[in-house]
Design an enzyme around this catalytic site. Structure first.
Site, PDB file in Angstrom:
ATOM      1  N   LYS A 173      16.943 -32.028  56.545  1.00  0.00           N
ATOM      2  CA  LYS A 173      17.316 -32.646  57.820  1.00  0.00           C
ATOM      3  C   LYS A 173      16.034 -32.928  58.606  1.00  0.00           C
ATOM      4  O   LYS A 173      15.478 -32.032  59.239  1.00  0.00           O
ATOM      5  CB  LYS A 173      18.234 -31.715  58.616  1.00  0.00           C
ATOM      6  CG  LYS A 173      19.099 -32.489  59.582  1.00  0.00           C
ATOM      7  CD  LYS A 173      18.768 -32.525  61.042  1.00  0.00           C
ATOM      8  CE  LYS A 173      17.714 -31.882  61.708  1.00  0.00           C
ATOM      9  NZ  LYS A 173      17.019 -32.887  62.651  1.00  0.00           N
ATOM     10  N   ALA A 175      13.462 -34.760  61.544  1.00  0.00           N
ATOM     11  CA  ALA A 175      13.586 -34.964  62.984  1.00  0.00           C
ATOM     12  C   ALA A 175      14.162 -36.346  63.273  1.00  0.00           C
ATOM     13  O   ALA A 175      13.898 -37.311  62.550  1.00  0.00           O
ATOM     14  CB  ALA A 175      12.218 -34.808  63.652  1.00  0.00           C
ATOM     15  N   GLY A 227       9.323 -26.159  63.630  1.00  0.00           N
ATOM     16  CA  GLY A 227       9.623 -26.755  64.918  1.00  0.00           C
ATOM     17  C   GLY A 227       9.252 -25.809  66.027  1.00  0.00           C
ATOM     18  O   GLY A 227       8.423 -24.901  65.849  1.00  0.00           O
ATOM     19  N   LEU A 250       6.611 -22.046  63.605  1.00  0.00           N
ATOM     20  CA  LEU A 250       6.983 -22.347  64.985  1.00  0.00           C
ATOM     21  C   LEU A 250       5.770 -22.783  65.811  1.00  0.00           C
ATOM     22  O   LEU A 250       4.752 -23.193  65.283  1.00  0.00           O
ATOM     23  CB  LEU A 250       7.672 -21.112  65.570  1.00  0.00           C
ATOM     24  CG  LEU A 250       8.881 -20.608  64.736  1.00  0.00           C
ATOM     25  CD1 LEU A 250       9.483 -19.365  65.378  1.00  0.00           C
ATOM     26  CD2 LEU A 250       9.926 -21.688  64.552  1.00  0.00           C
ATOM     27  N   CYS A 283       0.719 -28.159  65.751  1.00  0.00           N
ATOM     28  CA  CYS A 283       0.995 -26.750  66.067  1.00  0.00           C
ATOM     29  C   CYS A 283      -0.267 -25.912  66.063  1.00  0.00           C
ATOM     30  O   CYS A 283      -0.281 -24.797  66.578  1.00  0.00           O
ATOM     31  CB  CYS A 283       1.983 -26.195  65.056  1.00  0.00           C
ATOM     32  SG  CYS A 283       1.362 -26.353  63.378  1.00  0.00           S
TER      33      CYS A 283
HETATM   34  N1  LIG Z   1       4.103 -23.883  62.707  1.00  0.00           N
HETATM   35  C1  LIG Z   1       4.122 -25.077  62.166  1.00  0.00           C
HETATM   36  O1  LIG Z   1       3.787 -25.276  60.975  1.00  0.00           O
HETATM   37  C2  LIG Z   1       4.564 -26.250  62.989  1.00  0.00           C
HETATM   38  C3  LIG Z   1       4.375 -27.520  62.449  1.00  0.00           C
HETATM   39  C4  LIG Z   1       4.795 -28.628  63.219  1.00  0.00           C
HETATM   40  C5  LIG Z   1       5.385 -28.455  64.476  1.00  0.00           C
HETATM   41  N2  LIG Z   1       5.549 -27.202  64.941  1.00  0.00           N
HETATM   42  C6  LIG Z   1       6.128 -26.995  66.262  1.00  0.00           C
HETATM   43  O2  LIG Z   1       7.257 -27.884  66.447  1.00  0.00           O
HETATM   44  C7  LIG Z   1       7.323 -28.281  67.817  1.00  0.00           C
HETATM   45  C8  LIG Z   1       7.352 -29.789  67.920  1.00  0.00           C
HETATM   46  O3  LIG Z   1       8.265 -30.323  66.979  1.00  0.00           O
HETATM   47  P1  LIG Z   1       9.720 -30.759  67.445  1.00  0.00           P
HETATM   48  O4  LIG Z   1       9.695 -31.312  68.827  1.00  0.00           O
HETATM   49  O5  LIG Z   1      10.327 -31.586  66.356  1.00  0.00           O
HETATM   50  O6  LIG Z   1      10.466 -29.355  67.482  1.00  0.00           O
HETATM   51  P2  LIG Z   1      12.013 -29.077  67.702  1.00  0.00           P
HETATM   52  O7  LIG Z   1      12.164 -27.625  67.575  1.00  0.00           O
HETATM   53  O8  LIG Z   1      12.535 -29.746  68.909  1.00  0.00           O
HETATM   54  O9  LIG Z   1      12.740 -29.806  66.443  1.00  0.00           O
HETATM   55  C9  LIG Z   1      12.378 -29.466  65.139  1.00  0.00           C
HETATM   56  C10 LIG Z   1      13.529 -29.835  64.208  1.00  0.00           C
HETATM   57  O10 LIG Z   1      14.653 -29.055  64.573  1.00  0.00           O
HETATM   58  C11 LIG Z   1      15.778 -29.888  64.831  1.00  0.00           C
HETATM   59  N3  LIG Z   1      16.592 -29.240  65.856  1.00  0.00           N
HETATM   60  C12 LIG Z   1      16.380 -29.183  67.187  1.00  0.00           C
HETATM   61  N4  LIG Z   1      17.339 -28.466  67.791  1.00  0.00           N
HETATM   62  C13 LIG Z   1      18.199 -28.057  66.803  1.00  0.00           C
HETATM   63  C14 LIG Z   1      19.398 -27.290  66.770  1.00  0.00           C
HETATM   64  N5  LIG Z   1      19.918 -26.773  67.878  1.00  0.00           N
HETATM   65  N6  LIG Z   1      20.001 -27.071  65.570  1.00  0.00           N
HETATM   66  C15 LIG Z   1      19.468 -27.586  64.430  1.00  0.00           C
HETATM   67  N7  LIG Z   1      18.338 -28.318  64.395  1.00  0.00           N
HETATM   68  C16 LIG Z   1      17.713 -28.553  65.571  1.00  0.00           C
HETATM   69  C17 LIG Z   1      15.189 -31.206  65.249  1.00  0.00           C
HETATM   70  O11 LIG Z   1      16.108 -32.250  65.042  1.00  0.00           O
HETATM   71  C18 LIG Z   1      13.999 -31.295  64.312  1.00  0.00           C
HETATM   72  O12 LIG Z   1      14.414 -31.737  63.048  1.00  0.00           O
HETATM   73  C19 LIG Z   1       6.100 -27.696  68.480  1.00  0.00           C
HETATM   74  O13 LIG Z   1       6.425 -26.495  69.115  1.00  0.00           O
HETATM   75  C20 LIG Z   1       5.159 -27.406  67.324  1.00  0.00           C
HETATM   76  O14 LIG Z   1       4.244 -26.373  67.592  1.00  0.00           O
HETATM   77  C21 LIG Z   1       5.147 -26.081  64.242  1.00  0.00           C
HETATM   78  O1  LIG Z   2       1.635 -29.314  63.325  1.00  0.00           O
HETATM   79  C1  LIG Z   2       1.791 -28.706  62.345  1.00  0.00           C
HETATM   80  C2  LIG Z   2       1.060 -28.870  61.055  1.00  0.00           C
HETATM   81  O2  LIG Z   2       1.340 -27.744  60.273  1.00  0.00           O
HETATM   82  C3  LIG Z   2      -0.384 -29.059  61.306  1.00  0.00           C
HETATM   83  S1  LIG Z   2      -1.354 -29.091  59.868  1.00  0.00           S
HETATM   84  O3  LIG Z   2      -1.496 -30.511  59.453  1.00  0.00           O
HETATM   85  O4  LIG Z   2      -0.667 -28.314  58.805  1.00  0.00           O
HETATM   86  O5  LIG Z   2      -2.635 -28.493  60.245  1.00  0.00           O
END
Ligand SMILES: NC(=O)c1ccc[n+]([C@@H]2O[C@H](COP(=O)([O-])OP(=O)(O)OC[C@H]3O[C@@H](n4cnc5c(N)ncnc54)[C@H](O)[C@@H]3O)[C@@H](O)[C@H]2O)c1
Ligand SMILES: O=C[C@H](O)CS(=O)(=O)O
Length: 482
Positions: A173, A175, A227, A250, A283
């Site tokens: 699933k 984004a 996410g 996260l 992230c």
């Molecule tokens: N740690 C990592 O590897 C990593 C990598 C990329 C992004 N992130 C984090 O993700 C965030 C940004 O990404 P984002 O805006 O897409 O995050 P988000 O949490 O809003 O959404 C992430 C995914 O979850 C889904 N989602 C949202 N609410 C949901 C629910 N209630 N039930 C099921 N699915 C749901 C979204 O549709 C999307 O596919 C930032 O906090 C970033 O730090 C972390």
């Molecule tokens: O934002 C999240 C990604 O994990 C960053 S990276 O490309 O893996 O460094």
């Protein structure tokens, strides 16, 4: 303009509601494509297909799973330019970064295509002569993968490549902001030879009902989520109802420590690379910069010079360094963080406002790359993940103080330090409470290393040997000789 359906049981099909949703280019706000609006019934069909396909895929020789993954790897590289352009159109990152992400995403497929053949079991010396102890490593089962918009390709392959290599089947699933890259990746998977039902894709602009349908289905045995921490906590609670295994990648709030002996030009280069990659929407972006007071002025000047040279614009245009933020909410958050900081005493060294560009970009959600100085811990930018191109600079006096302030957060994903003193580097990196530490390196992420966070930045690791463990169960077999 491409319109995609859902991909279930080896077929592209419309959603049960026949509804679709548009995908917008964040630079122009133009519609660049459309994807299907999955219903809970569609999700059940996808899980049905994954559940049906699991025994066959799990029992397929690892060498065959490896070969299909390698086919996918080759197809991703053959279509690198097309995938990168499509990614820039739906996510906004500059084409150079998009190309880099496609390669990074493909690296996970290559790595796990190889790891598929190395899932070893073990024998353990028994306590009795008439007994034998074996440990089998078996795939966990049907996997739900929920992924973010900021890395539309890599966050998918970093999850499903190890899952598929281990013998699991998957329901993805993506984004709602970036479904098209996911759809194109799945088209290439179809071409690579993944059997029907092994990979399934459900898209939608309303994630909760789709997520709930995945999490409530007891046949889904693993949730792998990337996410925000906020959503991760929600999903982790829901996964508990059927005791699903979870991997959570996260939010982060990375500190970057610059010590007095650092090469300041090199440090400024690494801070800029870490902070402004994907317009600050990663992230592991530097979120807090702590510089030893004796070199703060020189370092800040070096950082500002680099920011001055950055070009904001449309990611498909040559030489653009900073593309649009994903949407208006993202711009408002960066504005809020800058406004709050200034109200509490910070000074804007460069940037600080949204960019209003002209022509087809006039509706784009752009924000200037920004450096704030005279920052204090009371400011929002020091506590909340900005997810935008805002670099707050603070000073410190001692090593102890730097470590304590760096660790003073509920996040624990990435941290960075710059020093030429090896003993200091060892002392500090051992005490930083983070899953990833860059020593003189602002861009540590690679496919062969374990990526993941401490504290509220997540559970589990993706990448490297560790990434396979997330999709394997250890089965203990005790054999009595009769
Ligand atoms: N740690 C990592 O590897 C990593 C990598 C990329 C992004 N992130 C984090 O993700 C965030 C940004 O990404 P984002 O805006 O897409 O995050 P988000 O949490 O809003 O959404 C992430 C995914 O979850 C889904 N989602 C949202 N609410 C949901 C629910 N209630 N039930 C099921 N699915 C749901 C979204 O549709 C999307 O596919 C930032 O906090 C970033 O730090 C972390
Ligand atoms: O934002 C999240 C990604 O994990 C960053 S990276 O490309 O893996 O460094």
């Amino acid at each position: 303009m491409k319109k995609y359906g859902l991909y279930i049981d080896g077929k592209w099909t419309p959603s049960g509601s026949r509804e679709t949703f548009d995908v917008l280019d964040p630079a122009t706000r133009e519609v660049v494509g459309a994807a299907a609006e999955a219903t809970p019934e569609d999700v059940k069909r996808a899980v049905d297909a994954a559940h049906r396909a699991f025994p066959g895929w799990a029992s397929r020789p690892a060498k065959e799973r490896s070969a299909i993954l390698h086919n996918w790897y080759r197809l991703m590289l053959d279509h690198l330019d097309e995938l990168a352009e499509g990614m820039t159109r739906e996510q906004g990152k500059p084409l150079r970064e998009a190309r880099g992400e496609v390669q990074y995403a493909a690296d996970f497929v290559q790595w796990y295509g190889e790891e598929a053949k190395r899932v070893y079991g073990e024998t353990i010396p028994a306590s009795f002569t008439d007994k034998r102890i074996w440990v089998l490593r078996q795939p966990v089962g049907v996997v739900a993968a929920i992924t973010p918009w900021n890395f539309p390709a890599a966050m998918i392959t970093r999850k499903i490549a190890p899952a598929l290599a281990a013998g699991c089947t998957v329901v993805i699933k993506p984004a709602e902001q970036t479904p098209l890259t996911a759809c194109r990746l799945v088209e290439l998977m179809e071409e690579a030879g993944f059997p029907p039902g092994v990979v399934n894709l459900v898209t939608g602009s309303r994630p909760e009902p789709i997520g709930d349908a995945l999490l409530q289905d007891p046949r889904v045995r693993k949730l792998t989520f990337t996410g925000s921490t906020e959503v991760g906590k929600i999903l982790m609670k829901k996964a508990a109802d059927t005791v699903k295994r979870v991997s959570l990648e996260l939010g982060g709030h990375a500190p970057f420590l610059v010590f007095e002996d650092a090469d300041l030009e090199a440090a400024a280069a690494e801070v800029a690379a870490s902070k402004f990659r994907n317009a600050g929407q990663t992230c592991v972006c530097t979120n807090r910069i702590y510089v030893h007071e004796s070199v703060a002025e020189a370092f800040t000047e070096a950082l500002v010079r680099r920011v001055e040279a950055m070009k904001v614009g449309y990611g498909l245009e040559e030489g653009v360094d900073i593309g649009p933020l994903i949407d208006e909410q993202a711009v408002l958050k960066s504005e809020r963080h800058v406004r709050d900081a200034v109200e509490k005493g910070a000074r804007i060294a460069i940037g600080g406002s949204r960019c209003r560009l002209s022509g087809k970009l006039e509706k784009g959600t752009f924000f200037q790359p920004t450096v704030l100085v005279q920052v204090t811990d009371e400011m929002l930018v020091q506590r909340e993940e900005t997810f935008g191109p805002v670099a707050p600079v603070q000073t410190f006096r001692t090593e102890e103080e730097a470590i304590a302030r760096a660790n003073n957060t509920s996040y624990g994903l990435a941290a960075y330090l710059f020093t030429r003193d090896l003993s200091r580097a060892v002392r500090v990196m051992e005490r930083l409470e983070y899953g990833i530490v860059g020593v003189n390196d602002g861009l540590p992420s690679v496919a062969q290393a374990p990526f993941g966070g401490f504290k509220e930045s997540g559970i589990g690791r993706e990448g490297g040997r560790h990434g396979m463990e997330e999709f394997l169960e250890a089965k203990y077999v005790s054999v009595k000789l009769v």
